[in-house]
Write a protein that holds these residues in place. Structure first.
Motif, mmCIF file in Angstrom:
data_model
loop_
_atom_site.group_PDB
_atom_site.id
_atom_site.type_symbol
_atom_site.label_atom_id
_atom_site.label_comp_id
_atom_site.label_asym_id
_atom_site.label_seq_id
_atom_site.Cartn_x
_atom_site.Cartn_y
_atom_site.Cartn_z
ATOM 1 N N ILE A 1 0.912 -1.192 0.451
ATOM 2 C CA ILE A 1 -0.213 -0.420 0.050
ATOM 3 C C ILE A 1 0.780 1.491 -0.096
ATOM 4 C CG2 ILE A 1 -1.325 1.115 0.956
ATOM 5 C CD1 ILE A 1 -2.583 -1.530 2.186
ATOM 6 N N ASN A 2 1.612 1.200 0.755
ATOM 7 C CA ASN A 2 2.990 2.115 0.752
ATOM 8 C C ASN A 2 3.321 2.324 -0.571
ATOM 9 O OD1 ASN A 2 3.909 5.164 1.684
ATOM 10 N ND2 ASN A 2 5.305 3.139 3.165
ATOM 11 N N LEU A 3 4.191 1.584 -1.560
ATOM 12 C CA LEU A 3 4.274 1.902 -2.172
ATOM 13 C C LEU A 3 3.163 2.153 -3.887
ATOM 14 C CD1 LEU A 3 6.499 -1.521 -3.063
ATOM 15 C CD2 LEU A 3 7.383 0.973 -2.974
ATOM 16 N N ALA A 4 2.197 1.964 -3.451
ATOM 17 C CA ALA A 4 1.310 2.565 -4.472
ATOM 18 C C ALA A 4 1.492 3.866 -3.611
ATOM 19 C CB ALA A 4 0.183 1.500 -4.075
ATOM 20 N N LEU A 5 1.059 4.460 -2.940
ATOM 21 C CA LEU A 5 0.522 5.508 -2.288
ATOM 22 C C LEU A 5 2.437 6.612 -3.047
ATOM 23 C CD1 LEU A 5 -0.247 5.301 1.229
ATOM 24 C CD2 LEU A 5 -2.229 6.625 -0.994
ATOM 25 N N ALA B 1 4.007 5.948 -5.264
ATOM 26 C CA ALA B 1 3.818 5.708 -7.110
ATOM 27 C C ALA B 1 2.542 6.830 -7.254
ATOM 28 C CB ALA B 1 3.148 3.894 -7.409
ATOM 29 N N SER B 2 1.785 6.828 -6.659
ATOM 30 C CA SER B 2 0.630 7.810 -7.008
ATOM 31 C C SER B 2 0.861 9.100 -6.429
ATOM 32 C CB SER B 2 -0.476 8.027 -5.991
ATOM 33 O OG SER B 2 -1.242 8.901 -5.956
ATOM 34 N N THR B 3 1.694 9.613 -5.831
ATOM 35 C CA THR B 3 2.367 11.118 -5.884
ATOM 36 C C THR B 3 3.289 11.164 -6.342
ATOM 37 O OG1 THR B 3 1.833 10.296 -3.119
ATOM 38 C CG2 THR B 3 3.166 12.048 -3.319
ATOM 39 N N PHE B 4 4.952 10.386 -6.331
ATOM 40 C CA PHE B 4 5.711 10.483 -7.924
ATOM 41 C C PHE B 4 4.889 10.653 -8.858
ATOM 42 C CE2 PHE B 4 8.790 9.388 -10.921
ATOM 43 C CZ PHE B 4 9.701 9.885 -10.304
ATOM 44 N N TYR B 5 3.742 10.198 -9.096
ATOM 45 C CA TYR B 5 3.341 10.606 -10.436
ATOM 46 C C TYR B 5 2.851 11.930 -10.762
ATOM 47 C CZ TYR B 5 -0.990 10.528 -14.700
ATOM 48 O OH TYR B 5 -1.725 10.490 -15.526
ATOM 49 N N GLN B 6 1.783 12.498 -9.468
ATOM 50 C CA GLN B 6 1.261 14.291 -9.614
ATOM 51 C C GLN B 6 2.674 14.644 -9.309
ATOM 52 O OE1 GLN B 6 -1.183 14.217 -6.047
ATOM 53 N NE2 GLN B 6 -2.687 12.315 -6.401
ATOM 54 N N ILE B 7 3.340 14.782 -8.745
ATOM 55 C CA ILE B 7 4.575 14.959 -9.070
ATOM 56 C C ILE B 7 5.183 15.583 -10.421
ATOM 57 C CG2 ILE B 7 7.336 16.165 -8.706
ATOM 58 C CD1 ILE B 7 7.132 14.418 -5.403
ATOM 59 N N VAL B 8 5.141 14.109 -11.236
ATOM 60 C CA VAL B 8 5.608 14.433 -12.981
ATOM 61 C C VAL B 8 4.907 15.103 -13.245
ATOM 62 C CG1 VAL B 8 6.402 12.582 -14.592
ATOM 63 C CG2 VAL B 8 6.960 12.308 -12.484
ATOM 64 N N ILE B 9 3.216 15.281 -13.041
ATOM 65 C CA ILE B 9 2.092 16.079 -14.126
ATOM 66 C C ILE B 9 2.801 17.454 -13.983
ATOM 67 C CG2 ILE B 9 -0.020 16.379 -14.479
ATOM 68 C CD1 ILE B 9 0.997 13.007 -15.220
ATOM 69 N N LEU B 10 2.373 17.791 -12.652
ATOM 70 C CA LEU B 10 2.884 19.526 -12.394
ATOM 71 C C LEU B 10 4.610 19.267 -12.594
ATOM 72 C CD1 LEU B 10 1.655 18.805 -8.499
ATOM 73 C CD2 LEU B 10 1.230 19.844 -10.466
ATOM 74 N N PHE C 1 -5.619 3.386 5.277
ATOM 75 C CA PHE C 1 -3.849 3.276 5.490
ATOM 76 C C PHE C 1 -3.691 3.335 7.547
ATOM 77 C CE2 PHE C 1 0.805 3.629 4.492
ATOM 78 C CZ PHE C 1 1.177 2.186 4.880
ATOM 79 N N CYS C 2 -3.767 4.823 7.234
ATOM 80 C CA CYS C 2 -3.881 5.128 8.881
ATOM 81 C C CYS C 2 -4.413 4.549 10.148
ATOM 82 C CB CYS C 2 -4.473 6.727 8.913
ATOM 83 S SG CYS C 2 -3.667 7.870 10.311
ATOM 84 N N ALA C 3 -5.841 4.507 9.776
ATOM 85 C CA ALA C 3 -6.608 4.067 10.160
ATOM 86 C C ALA C 3 -6.376 2.050 11.295
ATOM 87 C CB ALA C 3 -7.720 3.791 9.986
ATOM 88 N N SER C 4 -5.770 1.729 9.875
ATOM 89 C CA SER C 4 -5.190 0.054 10.079
ATOM 90 C C SER C 4 -4.309 0.216 11.474
ATOM 91 C CB SER C 4 -4.294 -0.661 8.890
ATOM 92 O OG SER C 4 -3.689 -0.054 7.983
ATOM 93 N N PHE C 5 -3.448 1.149 10.968
ATOM 94 C CA PHE C 5 -2.156 0.793 11.655
ATOM 95 C C PHE C 5 -2.968 0.933 13.718
ATOM 96 C CE2 PHE C 5 1.092 1.989 8.078
ATOM 97 C CZ PHE C 5 1.692 0.892 8.368
ATOM 98 N N LEU C 6 -4.014 1.954 13.402
ATOM 99 C CA LEU C 6 -4.613 1.912 14.288
ATOM 100 C C LEU C 6 -5.278 1.176 15.589
ATOM 101 C CD1 LEU C 6 -5.187 4.135 17.060
ATOM 102 C CD2 LEU C 6 -7.260 5.532 15.457
ATOM 103 N N LEU D 1 5.762 12.910 -0.680
ATOM 104 C CA LEU D 1 6.010 11.999 -0.920
ATOM 105 C C LEU D 1 7.711 11.157 0.497
ATOM 106 C CD1 LEU D 1 6.910 10.094 -2.866
ATOM 107 C CD2 LEU D 1 8.318 11.641 -3.807
ATOM 108 N N GLY D 2 7.477 12.437 1.243
ATOM 109 C CA GLY D 2 8.385 12.093 2.458
ATOM 110 C C GLY D 2 8.341 11.329 3.824
ATOM 111 N N ASP D 3 6.789 11.609 3.738
ATOM 112 C CA ASP D 3 6.392 11.454 4.424
ATOM 113 C C ASP D 3 6.248 9.372 4.139
ATOM 114 O OD1 ASP D 3 4.966 11.651 7.463
ATOM 115 O OD2 ASP D 3 3.268 10.708 5.896
ATOM 116 N N THR D 4 5.415 9.225 3.298
ATOM 117 C CA THR D 4 5.075 8.354 3.453
ATOM 118 C C THR D 4 6.604 7.510 2.944
ATOM 119 O OG1 THR D 4 5.390 8.189 0.291
ATOM 120 C CG2 THR D 4 3.304 8.394 1.734
ATOM 121 N N THR D 5 7.569 8.025 2.348
ATOM 122 C CA THR D 5 8.805 7.178 2.286
ATOM 123 C C THR D 5 9.328 6.466 4.193
ATOM 124 O OG1 THR D 5 10.270 8.645 2.348
ATOM 125 C CG2 THR D 5 10.296 7.913 0.545
ATOM 126 N N SER D 6 8.804 7.074 4.681
ATOM 127 C CA SER D 6 8.850 6.275 6.334
ATOM 128 C C SER D 6 8.010 5.472 6.787
ATOM 129 C CB SER D 6 9.076 7.597 7.035
ATOM 130 O OG SER D 6 7.848 8.876 7.123
#
Length: 125
Positions: free
Chosen positions: A14-18, A20-29, A60-65, A114-119
């Motif tokens: 799931i983290n990899l998917a998030l 990838a999504s964020t990186f895709y948005q950065i590339v589009i911008l 994802f956040c709720a599953s950790f909780l 992107l920095g937050d999801t890499t942790s």
């Protein structure tokens, strides 16, 4: 295979998917900034994945909780709260008319995200 290991494998994917999504948005911008793509196509591409990304981040956040992984919950909760705030203010979609005015701010937000999801889940608990 233990449930904890299964959970961490799913969280990793799931983290990899998030990411990838964020990186895709950065590339589009970046393509929009360099004028490789028009404003309407970039807004359509980004807005199509915004809501699913917000939902996945919230789950994802709720599953950790719910699984008592407090450290990972505390890492993911700021982005989730920011997503909820944007959604409630109805500022979550990329606006075509204001694209160039907020382009740098949108790129900075996605780089921070992107920095937050890499942790992610490999940092452990």
């Amino acid at each position: 295979m233990s449930m904890d290991l299964f959970f961490w494998i799913i969280a990793f994917l799931i983290n990899l998917a998030l990411m990838a999504s964020t990186f895709y948005q950065i590339v589009i911008l970046t393509d929009l900034e360099a004028d490789y793509i028009n404003i309407y196509d970039s807004a359509t591409s980004i807005n199509r994945i915004i809501l699913p990304e917000f939902i996945v981040q919230g789950v994802f956040c709720a599953s950790f909780l719910l699984t008592w992984h407090w450290f990972m919950f505390l890492i993911t909760v700021p982005v989730t709260c920011y997503h909820v705030m944007l959604f409630l203010k109805r500022q979550h979609l990329f606006d075509v008319t204001e694209a160039f005015r907020f382009l740098n701010a949108e790129k900075k937000f996605r780089l921070i995200k992107l920095g937050d999801t890499t942790s992610g889940p490999w940092t452990g608990n």
